[in-house]
Design an enzyme around this catalytic site. Structure first.
Site, mmCIF file in Angstrom:
data_model
loop_
_atom_site.group_PDB
_atom_site.id
_atom_site.type_symbol
_atom_site.label_atom_id
_atom_site.label_comp_id
_atom_site.label_asym_id
_atom_site.label_seq_id
_atom_site.Cartn_x
_atom_site.Cartn_y
_atom_site.Cartn_z
ATOM 1 N N ASN A 47 0.867 -1.178 0.000
ATOM 2 C CA ASN A 47 0.000 0.000 0.000
ATOM 3 C C ASN A 47 0.903 1.227 0.000
ATOM 4 O O ASN A 47 1.518 1.550 1.013
ATOM 5 C CB ASN A 47 -0.886 -0.030 1.259
ATOM 6 C CG ASN A 47 -1.721 1.232 1.390
ATOM 7 O OD1 ASN A 47 -1.780 2.053 0.478
ATOM 8 N ND2 ASN A 47 -2.367 1.374 2.549
ATOM 9 N N LYS A 73 0.153 4.274 -0.258
ATOM 10 C CA LYS A 73 -0.442 5.465 0.376
ATOM 11 C C LYS A 73 -0.219 6.701 -0.518
ATOM 12 O O LYS A 73 -0.182 6.566 -1.734
ATOM 13 C CB LYS A 73 0.115 5.637 1.791
ATOM 14 C CG LYS A 73 -0.012 4.327 2.600
ATOM 15 C CD LYS A 73 0.277 4.455 4.050
ATOM 16 C CE LYS A 73 0.098 3.092 4.731
ATOM 17 N NZ LYS A 73 0.252 3.139 6.174
ATOM 18 N N GLU A 96 -6.345 4.763 7.969
ATOM 19 C CA GLU A 96 -6.113 6.187 7.657
ATOM 20 C C GLU A 96 -7.356 6.811 7.032
ATOM 21 O O GLU A 96 -7.638 7.986 7.250
ATOM 22 C CB GLU A 96 -4.881 6.319 6.749
ATOM 23 C CG GLU A 96 -3.604 6.051 7.542
ATOM 24 C CD GLU A 96 -2.497 5.398 6.746
ATOM 25 O OE1 GLU A 96 -2.528 5.422 5.505
ATOM 26 O OE2 GLU A 96 -1.584 4.822 7.385
ATOM 27 N N GLU A 145 -5.086 -4.889 10.617
ATOM 28 C CA GLU A 145 -4.031 -3.892 10.813
ATOM 29 C C GLU A 145 -4.267 -3.172 12.140
ATOM 30 O O GLU A 145 -5.021 -2.187 12.184
ATOM 31 C CB GLU A 145 -4.041 -2.868 9.677
ATOM 32 C CG GLU A 145 -3.774 -3.463 8.317
ATOM 33 C CD GLU A 145 -3.189 -2.434 7.345
ATOM 34 O OE1 GLU A 145 -2.076 -2.666 6.875
ATOM 35 O OE2 GLU A 145 -3.833 -1.391 7.102
ATOM 36 N N GLY A 179 2.909 2.197 10.746
ATOM 37 C CA GLY A 179 3.862 3.281 10.594
ATOM 38 C C GLY A 179 4.610 3.628 11.876
ATOM 39 O O GLY A 179 5.281 4.650 11.946
ATOM 40 N N SER A 212 3.859 -2.260 10.197
ATOM 41 C CA SER A 212 5.312 -2.324 10.378
ATOM 42 C C SER A 212 5.930 -3.674 10.018
ATOM 43 O O SER A 212 6.864 -4.127 10.687
ATOM 44 C CB SER A 212 5.688 -1.917 11.808
ATOM 45 O OG SER A 212 5.282 -0.585 12.060
HETATM 46 P P1 13P Z 1 3.388 0.290 7.616
HETATM 47 O O1 13P Z 1 3.881 -0.991 7.008
HETATM 48 O O2 13P Z 1 4.110 1.511 7.146
HETATM 49 O O3 13P Z 1 3.280 0.196 9.111
HETATM 50 O O4 13P Z 1 1.880 0.489 7.078
HETATM 51 C C1 13P Z 1 0.992 -0.562 7.181
HETATM 52 C C2 13P Z 1 -0.226 -0.204 6.444
HETATM 53 O O5 13P Z 1 -0.946 0.705 6.805
HETATM 54 C C3 13P Z 1 -0.523 -0.941 5.209
HETATM 55 O O6 13P Z 1 -1.793 -0.634 4.742
#
Ligand code: 13P
Length: 252
Positions: A9, A11, A99, A169, A175, A215
């Site tokens: 992802n 983002k 998010e 998640e 993150g 993460s």
């Molecule tokens: P991270 O791997 O940066 O923690 O993000 C996970 C995430 O939100 C995947 O959709």
């Protein structure tokens, strides 16, 4: 057999040019990779989707959107419909990312509508959910997750789950560099399967791929993926580096 899936992802990262460069690098890193039972999916931003579909047309990498409107068409400024995505060759969409829930006030009812719209257009849906830190500290994480799934998905027909990929998640792990331990992930994934079995049936529960996100990095992916109910990962930060992401793919 359930599919193994590693999805990136991206983002709100990567311009068109950067997206194409990253895909080219990834293709090199994965050129000898045997996909077998594994799906590798990337979710770039809307503006890069069409080019990303073209860039991956000869390899096994699939392209997903990060969001989608529940509306078919019309006066919905700034929105993108399933039809528009399908027209550029996208038929997978991420729905319910934390998010989107946190910064864009998306709630279960809307996520349910989006999921239904996506399924009606023959999309695969990567449906995200997960508890906040406070929920876990108050030992409410199972309850919260069950409620999120119930509210958005449990009116679907059993057949619909053939196109649903679940992505657990935990918000506190996204993150932050802090992951759920492999055992915590396994415990939640087994719980999710148990509520699917209760609501639908055992066969369905065992056929749905459940991804862990939060993460995931090259140094922890193998351990997390080794758990019996963890079918792969939804990767944020580490999916922006071809080497890291391909190592994660190879860890499955
Ligand atoms: P991270 O791997 O940066 O923690 O993000 C996970 C995430 O939100 C995947 O959709």
């Amino acid at each position: 057999m359930r599919k193994k899936i590693v999805a990136g992802n991206w983002k709100m990262n990567m311009t068109l040019e950067q997206s194409l460069a990253l895909i080219k690098e990834l293709k090199e890193e994965l050129q000898d990779y045997q996909y077998n039972n594994t799906r590798v999916i990337l979710a770039p931003s809307f503006v890069s989707l069409s080019a990303a579909v073209n860039e991956t047309s000869k390899v096994n990498i699939e392209i997903a959107a990060q969001n989608m409107s529940q509306e078919e068409r019309g006066a919905f400024t700034g929105e993108v419909s399933a039809e528009m995505l399908a027209a550029v060759g996208v038929d997978i969409v991420i729905i319910g990312h934390s998010e989107r829930r946190t910064y864009f006030q998306e709630i279960d009812a809307g996520l349910k509508a989006k999921t239904k719209a996506a399924l009606a257009n023959n999309f695969d849906v990567i449906f995200c959910f997960g508890e906040q830190l406070e929920d876990r500290e108050n030992k409410k994480h199972f309850e919260v997750v069950e409620q999120q799934l119930k509210n958005a998905l449990f009116e679907l027909e059993a057949e619909d789950f053939g196109n649903i990929i679940l992505a657990y998640e935990p918000v506190w792990a996204i993150g932050t560099g802090k992951t759920a331990s492999a055992d915590e992930a396994q415990e939640m994934h087994a719980f999710i399967r148990s509520i699917l079995a209760k609501q639908y049936n055992e066969t369905l529960a065992n056929s749905v791929s459940i991804l862990y996100g939060g993460s995931v990095k090259p140094n922890n992916a193998a351990e997390i993926f080794s758990k019996s109910d963890v079918d792969g990962g939804l990767i944020g930060g580490a999916s922006l580096k071809a080497k890291d992401f391909s190592e994660i793919v190879k860890a499955i």
